[in-house]
Design a protein around this motif. Structure first.
Motif, PDB file in Angstrom:
ATOM      1  N   LEU A  91      61.592 -55.787 -22.367  1.00 26.96           N
ATOM      2  CA  LEU A  91      60.583 -54.744 -22.444  1.00 26.96           C
ATOM      3  C   LEU A  91      61.087 -53.529 -21.684  1.00 26.96           C
ATOM      4  CD1 LEU A  91      57.328 -56.815 -21.781  1.00 26.96           C
ATOM      5  CD2 LEU A  91      58.190 -55.993 -23.985  1.00 26.96           C
ATOM      6  N   LEU A  92      60.616 -52.367 -22.040  1.00 30.22           N
ATOM      7  CA  LEU A  92      61.056 -51.153 -21.356  1.00 30.22           C
ATOM      8  C   LEU A  92      60.617 -51.145 -19.895  1.00 30.22           C
ATOM      9  CD1 LEU A  92      60.466 -48.394 -24.068  1.00 30.22           C
ATOM     10  CD2 LEU A  92      62.464 -49.847 -23.688  1.00 30.22           C
ATOM     11  N   SER A  93      59.611 -51.921 -19.576  1.00 30.89           N
ATOM     12  CA  SER A  93      59.127 -52.012 -18.197  1.00 30.89           C
ATOM     13  C   SER A  93      59.902 -53.025 -17.357  1.00 30.89           C
ATOM     14  CB  SER A  93      57.644 -52.383 -18.192  1.00 30.89           C
ATOM     15  OG  SER A  93      57.436 -53.604 -18.905  1.00 30.89           O
ATOM     16  N   ASP A  94      60.846 -53.730 -17.943  1.00 37.67           N
ATOM     17  CA  ASP A  94      61.613 -54.738 -17.198  1.00 37.67           C
ATOM     18  C   ASP A  94      62.501 -54.091 -16.145  1.00 37.67           C
ATOM     19  OD1 ASP A  94      60.516 -56.741 -18.692  1.00 37.67           O
ATOM     20  OD2 ASP A  94      62.332 -57.182 -19.857  1.00 37.67           O
ATOM     21  N   PRO A  95      62.581 -54.679 -14.950  1.00 37.33           N
ATOM     22  CA  PRO A  95      63.499 -54.163 -13.939  1.00 37.33           C
ATOM     23  C   PRO A  95      64.954 -54.257 -14.401  1.00 37.33           C
ATOM     24  CG  PRO A  95      61.878 -55.640 -12.953  1.00 37.33           C
ATOM     25  CD  PRO A  95      61.737 -55.778 -14.452  1.00 37.33           C
ATOM     26  N   VAL A  96      65.721 -53.220 -14.118  1.00 37.49           N
ATOM     27  CA  VAL A  96      67.134 -53.193 -14.496  1.00 37.49           C
ATOM     28  C   VAL A  96      67.876 -54.337 -13.825  1.00 37.49           C
ATOM     29  CG1 VAL A  96      69.261 -51.828 -14.385  1.00 37.49           C
ATOM     30  CG2 VAL A  96      67.063 -50.700 -14.841  1.00 37.49           C
ATOM     31  N   ALA A  97      67.517 -54.662 -12.595  1.00 42.53           N
ATOM     32  CA  ALA A  97      68.211 -55.705 -11.835  1.00 42.53           C
ATOM     33  C   ALA A  97      68.091 -57.080 -12.483  1.00 42.53           C
ATOM     34  CB  ALA A  97      67.684 -55.749 -10.412  1.00 42.53           C
ATOM     35  N   ASP A  98      67.100 -57.289 -13.356  1.00 41.08           N
ATOM     36  CA  ASP A  98      66.976 -58.567 -14.059  1.00 41.08           C
ATOM     37  C   ASP A  98      68.173 -58.808 -14.976  1.00 41.08           C
ATOM     38  OD1 ASP A  98      64.587 -58.867 -12.797  1.00 41.08           O
ATOM     39  OD2 ASP A  98      63.335 -58.708 -14.605  1.00 41.08           O
ATOM     40  N   TYR A  99      68.823 -57.728 -15.388  1.00 38.90           N
ATOM     41  CA  TYR A  99      69.939 -57.823 -16.325  1.00 38.90           C
ATOM     42  C   TYR A  99      71.262 -57.391 -15.699  1.00 38.90           C
ATOM     43  CZ  TYR A  99      65.876 -58.056 -19.315  1.00 38.90           C
ATOM     44  OH  TYR A  99      64.669 -58.427 -19.859  1.00 38.90           O
ATOM     45  N   ILE A 100      71.183 -56.523 -14.697  1.00 35.00           N
ATOM     46  CA  ILE A 100      72.382 -56.032 -14.013  1.00 35.00           C
ATOM     47  C   ILE A 100      72.187 -56.253 -12.516  1.00 35.00           C
ATOM     48  CG2 ILE A 100      73.941 -54.070 -13.678  1.00 35.00           C
ATOM     49  CD1 ILE A 100      72.812 -52.828 -16.221  1.00 35.00           C
ATOM     50  N   PRO A 101      72.641 -57.395 -11.988  1.00 37.97           N
ATOM     51  CA  PRO A 101      72.384 -57.747 -10.579  1.00 37.97           C
ATOM     52  C   PRO A 101      72.906 -56.737  -9.563  1.00 37.97           C
ATOM     53  CG  PRO A 101      73.142 -59.661 -11.823  1.00 37.97           C
ATOM     54  CD  PRO A 101      73.313 -58.474 -12.721  1.00 37.97           C
ATOM     55  N   ALA A 102      73.872 -55.881  -9.968  1.00 41.34           N
ATOM     56  CA  ALA A 102      74.405 -54.884  -9.036  1.00 41.34           C
ATOM     57  C   ALA A 102      73.319 -53.947  -8.515  1.00 41.34           C
ATOM     58  CB  ALA A 102      75.511 -54.069  -9.710  1.00 41.34           C
TER      59      ALA A 102
END
Length: 411
Positions: A91-102
Motif C-alpha cells: 500500500l502507498l501508506s506502507d513504511p519504506v523500511a518494511d521493504y528496505i531495511p536500510a
C-alpha cells in the motif's frame, strides 16, 4: 476521414511560429540543436528537428537522436511502482523500511546547537507515498539551506556504487531534512523507489523497465545506457561554462557565448550502470518518450499495445495534486514552481494565473536536468515533448516558450 491539423484544432500558420522560434535558438548560437513534438488525440500535430547533435561533426538532430532524459526518468519509475501497487504488493501508506531495511533507523534534523545538528526519531515513518510525492525528508545534497545536505555523497560517488542496495545504505545513514509529509523537497526519493521495484519484483530495475514497460510500449531506444552501435546517435551535452555545477548562480553568464561540451557519447552512458538511477538514469528518443506519454494520456494503455500498464483510476490518482496547500509553493533550489502541485512522480498545474502560463488545470508532466520536458493535458487530449541537451536547465526559458507556442496555435 484522415485527420488534419485543422480538424485536430490547430492553425497551420500559427504552428509555423514554433519552427521559427526554435530555429532562432540555433541560429543565435544559444543551443546546438533541439527537437519537439506536439500531438493531439494520438496524432502528431507538429514535429520539428533543428540544429546539430554535435557542433564539431555537424551531425543533425534527427528523429532517432538519443537524449539523456535525466529526471524524466522519474515518471517512468513512478509508473513501475504503481504497477506493483496495483498488483497488491504494498500500500502507498506502507513504511519504506518494511521493504528496505536500510531506512529502519532514520533520524530527523531537529535544529542546531554548539555541537552541530540535533537529531530525533521521526514521529511517523517515511512511507511509499512520501517518496512518490517528494515529501520524504530526503534531499539531493545540492542545496545550501540545511546542514543535512553537506552529509550527502557527491554524484560521482553515487554513480560508482556497486548496486542500488549500497546507495540505500548510504542514504539511510543521513538524517532527514524534515518530518516525512511535513514539507516538499526534490530528492533521491525516486532512486529509493527504483530499489523498491527491485526488492518487490525480484528483478533488476533495468530488466523490469525493459520487460514490463519498454517492450509493451515499443520503446526500442530507451535504456540506462547506449549500445556501441547506437552511440553515434547520442547527442552532446553543452553548457555555457566549462564545468557545470548545481547550486551555482549563472545569471551573470552571457547568453549566446561559447558552448562547452560537458558530456559526449564517450561519457558514462556508454556502459550499463551498476546502480541504475530511477531518478535520472535513462536515455531515450523523442518518439519513444511520446509513446510513454501517450500511454498516460490514454489512462494506462497505449492503443497500439496489447498490454495495459495501469488502470484508469491509478493514472487519475497519479495525475492529481497530493501536496497540501499549506506547504506550497514548491521550490527546487531557489526556483519556485508557482501554480503547480505535485502528484505521484509528476508536477500538476493547479492554478494557471499563478503559473502565468497557457494550458489547462490538471495538466501534468516533468523535466530533465539537460533541458528536456514533457506535459500531458487531459482536458485537451494534448501531449507536448521538448528535447535538447543543455545545462543548466533554467538558463533559457525555451521549454515554457514551447508550451506557449503550442497553445497559441489552437483555434
Amino acid at each position: 476521414m484522415a485527420k488534419t491539423v485543422k480538424t485536430l484544432g490547430f492553425s497551420s500558420s500559427r504552428l509555423k511560429r514554433i519552427d521559427s522560434h526554435m530555429q532562432g535558438y540555433v541560429d543565435k548560437g544559444y543551443l546546438s540543436g533541439l527537437s519537439c513534438l506536439l500531438a493531439r488525440q494520438g496524432d502528431i500535430v507538429h514535429q520539428g528537428f533543428y540544429g546539430y547533435q554535435d557542433l564539431d561533426s555537424n551531425r543533425e538532430v534527427q528523429a532517432d537522436s538519443l537524449f539523456r532524459i535525466y529526471s524524466m526518468t522519474k515518471p517512468i519509475t513512478s509508473v513501475a511502482v504503481l504497477m506493483l501497487y496495483e498488483e497488491g504488493h504494498f500500500l502507498l501508506s506502507d513504511p519504506v523500511a518494511d521493504y528496505i531495511p536500510a531506512f529502519k533507523d532514520l533520524q530527523v534534523l531537529d535544529g542546531m546547537d554548539f555541537y552541530g545538528p540535533k537529531l530525533k526519531k521521526p514521529k511517523n515513518p517515511m512511507n511509499i507515498h512520501h517518496l512518490l510525492t517528494h515529501m520524504s525528508g530526503l534531499s539531493y545534497g545540492w542545496y545550501q539551506d540545511t546542514p543535512v545536505d553537506k552529509l550527502y555523497p557527491d554524484v560521482p560517488t553515487v554513480m560508482k556504487s556497486p548496486n542500488l542496495q549500497s546507495v540505500m545504505n548510504m542514504l539511510g545513514k543521513i538524517p532527514l531534512c524534515f518530518e516525512p509529509g511535513s514539507a516538499w523537497r526534490y530528492s533521491y526519493a525516486t532512486d529509493v523507489l527504483g530499489h523498491l521495484v527491485e526488492v518487490v519484483s525480484g528483478m533488476s530495475l533495468a530488466d523490469f523497465f525493459k520487460s514490463r514497460i519498454f517492450e509493451p510500449l515499443a520503446m526500442v531506444d530507451t535504456g540506462f545506457y547506449v549500445p556501441e552501435d547506437k552511440l553515434e546517435r547520442l547527442t552532446h551535452v553543452y553548457c555555457p561554462v566549462e564545468q557545470m555545477s548545481f547550486g551555482v548562480d549563472y545569471s551573470q553568464v552571457s547568453k549566446g557565448g561559447q558552448l562547452h561540451v560537458i558530456d559526449s557519447p564517450r561519457g558514462p552512458f556508454k556502459h550499463p550502470p551498476a546502480a541504475p538511477s530511477g531518478g535520472g538514469g535513462l536515455v531515450s528518443t523523442l518518439g519513444d518518450y511520446w509513446r510513454f506519454a501517450e500511454m498516460l494520456r490514454q489512462k494506462g494503455a497505449l492503443s497500439a499495445s496489447k498490454e495495459r500498464l495501469l488502470g484508469r483510476k491509478t493514472v487519475e490518482l497519479m495525475a492529481q495534486n497530493h501536496v497540501p496547500l499549506s506547504i506550497m509553493p514548491l521550490d527546487i533550489g531557489g526556483v519556485t514552481l508557482l501554480g503547480h502541485g505535485f502528484g505521484l512522480g509528476v508536477s500538476v498545474l493547479i492554478n494557471m494565473a499563478e503559473a502565468l502560463t497557457l494550458g489547462s488545470v490538471g495538466s501534468f508532466g516533468w523535466s530533465g536536468a539537460a533541458m528536456t520536458n514533457f506535459w500531458i493535458d487531459p482536458s485537451e487530449d494534448l501531449v507536448g515533448i521538448f528535447m535538447t541537451q543543455f545545462m543548466p536547465s533554467d538558463f533559457y526559458q525555451i521549454q515554457k516558450e514551447f508550451r506557449v507556442l503550442s497553445y497559441q496555435a489552437m483555434v
